[in-house]
Design a protein around this motif. Structure first.
Motif, PDB file in Angstrom:
ATOM      1  N   GLY A  99       0.827  -1.201   0.000  1.00 35.59           N
ATOM      2  CA  GLY A  99       0.000   0.000   0.000  1.00 35.59           C
ATOM      3  C   GLY A  99       0.854   1.240   0.000  1.00 35.59           C
ATOM      4  N   THR A 100       0.196   2.392   0.041  1.00 33.51           N
ATOM      5  CA  THR A 100       0.906   3.666   0.088  1.00 33.51           C
ATOM      6  C   THR A 100       0.034   4.718   0.756  1.00 33.51           C
ATOM      7  OG1 THR A 100       2.140   5.319  -1.189  1.00 33.51           O
ATOM      8  CG2 THR A 100       0.108   4.455  -2.190  1.00 33.51           C
ATOM      9  N   THR A 101       0.701   5.687   1.363  1.00 35.07           N
ATOM     10  CA  THR A 101       0.005   6.875   1.854  1.00 35.07           C
ATOM     11  C   THR A 101       0.325   8.073   0.962  1.00 35.07           C
ATOM     12  OG1 THR A 101       1.824   7.268   3.402  1.00 35.07           O
ATOM     13  CG2 THR A 101      -0.133   6.146   4.276  1.00 35.07           C
ATOM     14  N   GLU A 102       1.022   7.841  -0.149  1.00 27.84           N
ATOM     15  CA  GLU A 102       1.339   8.930  -1.075  1.00 27.84           C
ATOM     16  C   GLU A 102       0.043   9.480  -1.669  1.00 27.84           C
ATOM     17  OE1 GLU A 102       5.534   8.025  -3.093  1.00 27.84           O
ATOM     18  OE2 GLU A 102       4.133   6.358  -3.277  1.00 27.84           O
ATOM     19  N   GLY A 103      -0.177  10.779  -1.518  1.00 28.80           N
ATOM     20  CA  GLY A 103      -1.368  11.428  -2.040  1.00 28.80           C
ATOM     21  C   GLY A 103      -2.597  11.288  -1.151  1.00 28.80           C
ATOM     22  N   ALA A 104      -2.482  10.591  -0.025  1.00 28.78           N
ATOM     23  CA  ALA A 104      -3.638  10.366   0.850  1.00 28.78           C
ATOM     24  C   ALA A 104      -4.001  11.637   1.615  1.00 28.78           C
ATOM     25  CB  ALA A 104      -3.348   9.232   1.836  1.00 28.78           C
ATOM     26  N   HIS A 105      -5.286  11.763   1.918  1.00 26.96           N
ATOM     27  CA  HIS A 105      -5.787  12.874   2.720  1.00 26.96           C
ATOM     28  C   HIS A 105      -5.721  12.526   4.203  1.00 26.96           C
ATOM     29  CE1 HIS A 105      -7.725  13.551  -1.204  1.00 26.96           C
ATOM     30  NE2 HIS A 105      -7.548  14.816  -0.896  1.00 26.96           N
ATOM     31  N   HIS A 106      -5.833  13.546   5.022  1.00 31.33           N
ATOM     32  CA  HIS A 106      -5.887  13.361   6.473  1.00 31.33           C
ATOM     33  C   HIS A 106      -7.328  13.037   6.855  1.00 31.33           C
ATOM     34  CE1 HIS A 106      -5.594  14.028  10.735  1.00 31.33           C
ATOM     35  NE2 HIS A 106      -6.503  14.971  10.654  1.00 31.33           N
ATOM     36  N   ASN A 107      -7.538  11.855   7.458  1.00 30.64           N
ATOM     37  CA  ASN A 107      -8.882  11.439   7.855  1.00 30.64           C
ATOM     38  C   ASN A 107      -8.985  11.042   9.318  1.00 30.64           C
ATOM     39  OD1 ASN A 107     -10.197  11.329   5.129  1.00 30.64           O
ATOM     40  ND2 ASN A 107      -8.500   9.926   4.778  1.00 30.64           N
ATOM     41  N   ALA A 108      -7.897  10.607   9.920  1.00 30.28           N
ATOM     42  CA  ALA A 108      -7.978  10.015  11.262  1.00 30.28           C
ATOM     43  C   ALA A 108      -6.870  10.552  12.165  1.00 30.28           C
ATOM     44  CB  ALA A 108      -7.861   8.491  11.162  1.00 30.28           C
ATOM     45  N   GLU A 109      -7.153  10.568  13.451  1.00 28.21           N
ATOM     46  CA  GLU A 109      -6.173  10.943  14.478  1.00 28.21           C
ATOM     47  C   GLU A 109      -5.831   9.705  15.289  1.00 28.21           C
ATOM     48  OE1 GLU A 109      -4.791  13.941  15.034  1.00 28.21           O
ATOM     49  OE2 GLU A 109      -5.963  14.969  13.499  1.00 28.21           O
ATOM     50  N   SER A 110      -4.608   9.654  15.796  1.00 30.46           N
ATOM     51  CA  SER A 110      -4.181   8.540  16.642  1.00 30.46           C
ATOM     52  C   SER A 110      -3.482   9.083  17.871  1.00 30.46           C
ATOM     53  CB  SER A 110      -3.221   7.629  15.871  1.00 30.46           C
ATOM     54  OG  SER A 110      -2.657   6.670  16.741  1.00 30.46           O
ATOM     55  N   ALA A 111      -3.552   8.350  18.955  1.00 32.92           N
ATOM     56  CA  ALA A 111      -2.823   8.721  20.170  1.00 32.92           C
ATOM     57  C   ALA A 111      -1.313   8.648  19.936  1.00 32.92           C
ATOM     58  CB  ALA A 111      -3.218   7.803  21.322  1.00 32.92           C
ATOM     59  N   CYS A 112      -0.885   7.923  18.888  1.00 34.28           N
ATOM     60  CA  CYS A 112       0.548   7.775  18.588  1.00 34.28           C
ATOM     61  C   CYS A 112       1.090   8.884  17.689  1.00 34.28           C
ATOM     62  CB  CYS A 112       0.810   6.430  17.919  1.00 34.28           C
ATOM     63  SG  CYS A 112       0.663   5.030  19.039  1.00 34.28           S
ATOM     64  N   GLY A 113       0.235   9.759  17.153  1.00 28.33           N
ATOM     65  CA  GLY A 113       0.703  10.835  16.281  1.00 28.33           C
ATOM     66  C   GLY A 113      -0.068  10.871  14.981  1.00 28.33           C
ATOM     67  N   GLY A 114       0.590  11.398  13.942  1.00 32.10           N
ATOM     68  CA  GLY A 114      -0.027  11.466  12.621  1.00 32.10           C
ATOM     69  C   GLY A 114      -0.980  12.627  12.436  1.00 32.10           C
ATOM     70  N   SER A 115      -0.823  13.673  13.233  1.00 34.21           N
ATOM     71  CA  SER A 115      -1.732  14.813  13.153  1.00 34.21           C
ATOM     72  C   SER A 115      -1.623  15.506  11.804  1.00 34.21           C
ATOM     73  CB  SER A 115      -1.406  15.794  14.283  1.00 34.21           C
ATOM     74  OG  SER A 115      -2.223  16.921  14.201  1.00 34.21           O
ATOM     75  N   ARG A 116      -2.758  15.677  11.156  1.00 35.49           N
ATOM     76  CA  ARG A 116      -2.886  16.351   9.852  1.00 35.49           C
ATOM     77  C   ARG A 116      -2.016  15.702   8.773  1.00 35.49           C
ATOM     78  NH1 ARG A 116      -6.132  19.710   8.708  1.00 35.49           N
ATOM     79  NH2 ARG A 116      -4.903  20.740   7.119  1.00 35.49           N
ATOM     80  N   ALA A 117      -1.808  14.407   8.867  1.00 33.19           N
ATOM     81  CA  ALA A 117      -1.003  13.687   7.883  1.00 33.19           C
ATOM     82  C   ALA A 117      -1.881  12.687   7.132  1.00 33.19           C
ATOM     83  CB  ALA A 117       0.145  12.969   8.585  1.00 33.19           C
ATOM     84  N   GLY A 118      -1.496  12.347   5.912  1.00 31.02           N
ATOM     85  CA  GLY A 118      -2.269  11.433   5.078  1.00 31.02           C
ATOM     86  C   GLY A 118      -2.350  10.027   5.656  1.00 31.02           C
ATOM     87  N   ASP A 119      -3.535   9.406   5.526  1.00 27.02           N
ATOM     88  CA  ASP A 119      -3.718   8.047   6.038  1.00 27.02           C
ATOM     89  C   ASP A 119      -4.630   7.254   5.118  1.00 27.02           C
ATOM     90  OD1 ASP A 119      -6.556   8.613   7.001  1.00 27.02           O
ATOM     91  OD2 ASP A 119      -5.445   9.988   8.273  1.00 27.02           O
ATOM     92  N   VAL A 120      -4.550   5.930   5.234  1.00 28.84           N
ATOM     93  CA  VAL A 120      -5.407   5.019   4.468  1.00 28.84           C
ATOM     94  C   VAL A 120      -6.081   4.044   5.423  1.00 28.84           C
ATOM     95  CG1 VAL A 120      -4.146   5.222   2.276  1.00 28.84           C
ATOM     96  CG2 VAL A 120      -3.446   3.503   3.947  1.00 28.84           C
TER      97      VAL A 120
END
Length: 189
Positions: free
Chosen positions: A78-99
């Motif tokens: 898989g890839t997160t290239e080009g993905a939109h920000h949809n979810a938040e996690s307690a581990c981080g990933g704020s405003r970053a692309g996710d699948v």
């Protein structure tokens, strides 16, 4: 965004705050110009990321399905290239692309394991990921998350789960990256 030799924008947006998105689709090839305007008397730095179309499992509305079978590990690329920000996690990933992946745990449940390895993109760069397991997609129902417990660029979640449907999110750790490809291994014992 302007087409060459045109004063009419093809697409535009206003940003209130420090981050914004300009999404557009071009009907024809050619030369285009991106104009970034700011306050008249203020100079500032900015970052522009140009990405292709998002992955097919970019949102909760279009997750990829993982149907776990005992003794049959599944390996997904898989890839997160080009993905939109949809979810938040307690581990981080704020405003970053996710699948998103919907995971079906079979009758009787069991010990479920997800292992993620971040791979290099076409430019040879790896942008760190994290994984999180949720009861529901897009809602605050996180059960577990992991960022690099195995080693840098390697995440792992292992849990005893009841039969049912869960959501696994692969999230880019930094909002200042364009995402990376990854290898996801899912199994049930």
């Amino acid at each position: 965004l302007f087409a060459a030799e045109s004063d009419n924008p093809v697409a535009s947006t206003q940003v209130a705050g420090s981050e914004g998105d300009l999404e557009f689709s071009l009907e024809q090839g050619g030369e285009y110009y991106l104009r970034v305007l700011g306050d008249a008397n203020v100079s500032t730095r900015y970052q522009v990321m140009i990405m292709g179309p998002p992955p097919s499992n970019d949102t909760c509305a279009s997750p990829e399905a993982i149907r776990l079978r005992r003794g049959e590990p599944q390996v997904l690329m898989g890839t997160t290239e080009g993905a939109h920000h949809n979810a938040e996690s307690a581990c981080g990933g704020s405003r970053a692309g996710d699948v998103q992946y919907f995971v079906q745990v079979p009758e009787g449940g069991g010990i479920v394991r997800f292992e993620l390895e971040t791979l290099a993109n076409d430019q040879g760069r790896r942008y760190d990921h994290l994984i999180s397991l949720n009861r529901l997609c897009g809602e605050a129902s996180e059960l577990l998350c992991d960022d690099d417990s195995q080693s840098n660029y390697n995440d792992r979640i292992e849990a005893q789960l009841d039969a049912g449907i869960y959501t696994l999110t692969v999230d880019t750790l930094s909002s200042f990256s364009g995402g990376s490809p990854f290898r996801l291994t899912a199994s049930i014992g």
